[in-house]
Design an enzyme around this catalytic site. Structure first.
Site, PDB file in Angstrom:
ATOM      1  N   HIS A 109       3.372 -11.001 -36.663  1.00 57.52           N
ATOM      2  CA  HIS A 109       3.713 -11.082 -38.241  1.00 57.52           C
ATOM      3  C   HIS A 109       2.762 -11.547 -38.956  1.00 57.52           C
ATOM      4  O   HIS A 109       2.840 -11.411 -40.296  1.00 57.52           O
ATOM      5  CB  HIS A 109       4.898 -11.756 -38.455  1.00 57.52           C
ATOM      6  CG  HIS A 109       6.149 -11.281 -37.729  1.00 57.52           C
ATOM      7  ND1 HIS A 109       7.169 -10.728 -38.431  1.00 57.52           N
ATOM      8  CD2 HIS A 109       6.557 -11.163 -36.416  1.00 57.52           C
ATOM      9  CE1 HIS A 109       7.944 -10.294 -37.631  1.00 57.52           C
ATOM     10  NE2 HIS A 109       7.863 -10.705 -36.247  1.00 57.52           N
ATOM     11  N   ASP A 165      -2.078 -12.860 -45.943  1.00 59.00           N
ATOM     12  CA  ASP A 165      -0.733 -12.814 -45.811  1.00 59.00           C
ATOM     13  C   ASP A 165      -0.588 -11.877 -45.015  1.00 59.00           C
ATOM     14  O   ASP A 165      -0.876 -10.612 -45.271  1.00 59.00           O
ATOM     15  CB  ASP A 165       0.213 -12.761 -46.887  1.00 59.00           C
ATOM     16  CG  ASP A 165       1.452 -13.691 -46.673  1.00 59.00           C
ATOM     17  OD1 ASP A 165       1.918 -13.777 -45.537  1.00 59.00           O
ATOM     18  OD2 ASP A 165       2.039 -14.142 -47.938  1.00 59.00           O
TER      19      ASP A 165
HETATM   20  P1  ADQ Z   1       6.408 -16.165 -44.132  1.00 57.85           P
HETATM   21  O1  ADQ Z   1       5.170 -16.485 -44.181  1.00 57.85           O
HETATM   22  O2  ADQ Z   1       7.539 -17.250 -43.915  1.00 57.85           O
HETATM   23  O3  ADQ Z   1       6.624 -14.957 -43.193  1.00 57.85           O
HETATM   24  P2  ADQ Z   1       7.424 -14.069 -46.186  1.00 57.85           P
HETATM   25  O4  ADQ Z   1       7.050 -12.829 -45.874  1.00 57.85           O
HETATM   26  O5  ADQ Z   1       6.673 -14.346 -47.800  1.00 57.85           O
HETATM   27  O6  ADQ Z   1       6.519 -15.444 -45.565  1.00 57.85           O
HETATM   28  O7  ADQ Z   1       8.730 -14.241 -46.199  1.00 57.85           O
HETATM   29  C1  ADQ Z   1       9.730 -15.070 -46.745  1.00 57.85           C
HETATM   30  C2  ADQ Z   1      11.198 -15.051 -46.590  1.00 57.85           C
HETATM   31  O8  ADQ Z   1      11.677 -16.153 -46.616  1.00 57.85           O
HETATM   32  C3  ADQ Z   1      11.568 -13.931 -47.545  1.00 57.85           C
HETATM   33  O9  ADQ Z   1      12.473 -13.336 -47.145  1.00 57.85           O
HETATM   34  C4  ADQ Z   1      12.004 -15.004 -48.698  1.00 57.85           C
HETATM   35  O10 ADQ Z   1      12.782 -14.519 -49.539  1.00 57.85           O
HETATM   36  C5  ADQ Z   1      12.163 -16.143 -47.946  1.00 57.85           C
HETATM   37  N1  ADQ Z   1      11.498 -17.553 -48.750  1.00 57.85           N
HETATM   38  C6  ADQ Z   1      10.104 -17.534 -48.899  1.00 57.85           C
HETATM   39  N2  ADQ Z   1      10.184 -18.763 -49.841  1.00 57.85           N
HETATM   40  C7  ADQ Z   1      11.337 -19.219 -50.154  1.00 57.85           C
HETATM   41  C8  ADQ Z   1      12.008 -20.061 -51.022  1.00 57.85           C
HETATM   42  N3  ADQ Z   1      11.108 -20.838 -51.812  1.00 57.85           N
HETATM   43  N4  ADQ Z   1      13.224 -20.202 -51.032  1.00 57.85           N
HETATM   44  C9  ADQ Z   1      13.986 -19.338 -50.374  1.00 57.85           C
HETATM   45  N5  ADQ Z   1      13.655 -18.395 -49.512  1.00 57.85           N
HETATM   46  C10 ADQ Z   1      12.229 -18.172 -49.490  1.00 57.85           C
HETATM   47  C11 ADQ Z   1       5.710 -14.361 -41.929  1.00 57.85           C
HETATM   48  C12 ADQ Z   1       4.597 -13.906 -42.364  1.00 57.85           C
HETATM   49  C13 ADQ Z   1       4.509 -12.904 -43.548  1.00 57.85           C
HETATM   50  C14 ADQ Z   1       5.611 -11.769 -43.132  1.00 57.85           C
HETATM   51  C15 ADQ Z   1       6.685 -12.389 -42.515  1.00 57.85           C
HETATM   52  C16 ADQ Z   1       7.837 -11.345 -41.931  1.00 57.85           C
HETATM   53  O11 ADQ Z   1       3.564 -15.044 -42.729  1.00 57.85           O
HETATM   54  O12 ADQ Z   1       3.362 -12.476 -44.040  1.00 57.85           O
HETATM   55  O13 ADQ Z   1       5.638 -10.946 -44.516  1.00 57.85           O
HETATM   56  O14 ADQ Z   1       6.566 -13.279 -41.565  1.00 57.85           O
HETATM   57  O15 ADQ Z   1       6.978 -10.349 -41.149  1.00 57.85           O
END
Ligand code: ADQ
Length: 473
Positions: free
Chosen positions: A158, A366
């Protein structure tokens, strides 16, 4: 249809709306994908036991069986807080300055992967497809093979895969990458991370990679491809249309009092570029005196990984920086940054995104970044907001109509905010349409289908360009 066994570090049952808290991207994506399968999801319960017993707790929730085990404190310290989050996470996000190398971490990582293999072994039936997720569990496929498992096993990373020149800073890096060859299919978020992997294979392992995605090392051949993850578009549309989202939307608009909202939503993590984002926003306030009082930045960032020291540091420095910027620019009736340290449910987020004129998503690195896709999906088609996106997020390869910025450059961020505020409605609609089409088409179902098809053996050719085979599945 074969059964699908998903194995990841944590197993998260889908949470009812309103319970709040930040669910990681992996949890959000997998609960959506598994709902459709006779799936079994195995991983750590998140609980700590005095000693590891391997006792599995089974639960059934919305058609998904979860099977979880407790880990002991030493496992959590060495494997999770240690090797996964202090060694691999920074290294894979190109931050070798933050990576810690400690033999006990590496030992704990191997031990927990062995424990996972031993525990899940009796649950595996001959026809099952096995799909292992993320940097916590890279050696698990090899551990299962050593125990006689001949099923098809896939692995999806991921997060980014670092360039070879950085990867070699990891002690015993060959062993880690070689263990990936135990899988049948290795999936990356983008071509860029795939290329880093292929480059490593050729430079460090003397292997060679074919244009159809086949990777050969010695007598071993595996398939490696780019499988960009998407959001659950349908589910998100429901969230956008919900009463909860409407209330959140109206609440934010009311409190904005005619000002433009710029929104950032992230886990509090140094890879998300929050310090640099705040600095870029400060530059915008310095350079655009006429806009002061007209905009504010709403940054939602609940703390994560509190046990790891670097996360405490980032929290302190952001508290300080937001306070300083507010102190410097605030007026009696205006605060430039609303910095909120808590997570919100899907409906609240959907409403906030829709109410925000600008989505400011600027990670330094990311794997993908699902927040950028959620922001797009939440917009009003008649009057959409503008997405400002880091060119170093995997999502930038698909969302080419965002305003792409270098997240390290204050000027870039400042100029993009200025441009977004002034952007005519027609241009906003034009850009949004192109992005929304990709987010809708290349959703989480598309991602899962492409990966599982590859795992089943039909192997679609490795993706060369975003959007080029978008109508599959
Ligand atoms: P993350 O680093 O956790 O994931 P991201 O892809 O931005 O980051 O996903 C976060 C998820 O959590 C989103 O659905 C978002 O809505 C939720 N989220 C994030 N911050 C939040 C907040 N402050 N309040 C509520 N909900 C929040 C890892 C990798 C990413 C990759 C994902 C999926 O680092 O690059 O996109 O896995 O593969």
């Amino acid at each position: 249809m074969s059964r699908l066994i998903v194995i990841s570090n944590r197993v998260a049952a889908p949470r009812p709306e309103g319970e709040g808290g930040a669910q990681g991207g992996l949890a959000v994506a997998l609960s959506a994908a598994l709902r459709e399968y006779r799936g079994l999801w195995f991983g750590w319960s998140g609980n700590v036991a005095t000693t590891f017993t391997g006792k599995i707790d089974f639960q059934r929730h919305e058609g998904v069986t979860s099977a979880t085990v407790d880990l002991e404190e030493q496992d959590v310290d060495e494997y999770y807080n240690g090797y996964a989050n202090r060694t691999l996470w920074p290294l894979f996000h190109y931050r070798i300055d933050l990576a810690e190398y400690d033999r006990s971490f590496a030992g704990g990582y191997e031990r927990v992967n062995e424990r996972f293999a031993e525990t899940v072994l009796p649950l595996i039936e001959p026809d099952d497809l096995i799909w292992i997720h993320d940097y916590h569990l890279i050696p698990l496929g090899a551990q299962l093979r050593e125990r006689g498992i001949r099923n098809r096993i896939g692995f999806f990373l991921h997060i980014p895969f670092p360039p070879s020149r950085l990867m070699v800073s990891l002690p015993f890096h060959e062993g880690l990458v070689l263990s990936l060859l135990a899988y049948d299919v290795i999936g990356f978020q983008t071509e860029e991370w795939l290329e880093s992997f292929q480059n490593y294979v050729e430079r460090e392992l003397g292997g060679h990679c074919e244009s159809d995605g086949t990777v050969h090392v010695g007598d071993r051949s595996v398939h490696a491809g780019a499988y960009p993850i998407g959001i659950d578009y349908k589910e998100f549309q429901q969230a956008v249309a919900s009463e909860g989202a409407r209330v959140a939307h109206d609440r934010l608009l009311k409190s904005a009092d005619g000002r433009h909202t710029i929104i950032g939503v992230d886990r509090l993590d140094y890879s998300k570029g929050l310090t640099e984002r705040f600095e870029g926003y400060r530059r915008f306030l310095e350079d655009n005196e006429d806009c002061r009082g007209e905009v504010f930045l709403l940054q939602i960032a609940p703390p994560s990984r509190g046990e790891v020291h670097t996360y405490e540091t980032i929290r302190e420095s952001l508290d300080e920086l937001s306070g300083r910027i507010n102190g410097e620019f605030a007026a009696v009736d205006w605060v430039p940054i609303r910095y909120v340290n808590q997570g919100y449910g899907r409906e609240d987020l959907a409403g906030f995104y829709r109410a925000a004129k600008i989505g400011l998503i600027t990670p330094l690195r990311d794997g993908m970044n699902l927040v950028a896709k959620e922001y797009v999906a939440a917009q009003d088609p008649e009057d959409p907001g503008v997405l400002i996106l880091s060119r170093f997020a995997g999502a930038a390869l698909q969302l080419k109509d965002a305003l792409l910025v270098n997240p390290y450059s204050k000027e870039d961020i400042s100029d993009a905010i200025r441009r977004a505020i002034a952007m005519p409605r027609e241009e906003r609609i034009h850009r949004w349409k192109a992005m929304n089409e990709v987010v809708k088409r290349e959703d989480v179902v598309w991602w899962r289908r492409r990966f599982v098809e590859a795992l089943e053996g039909s192997r679609p050719p490795a993706r060369r360009q975003a959007g080029d085979e978008g109508r599959q599945g």
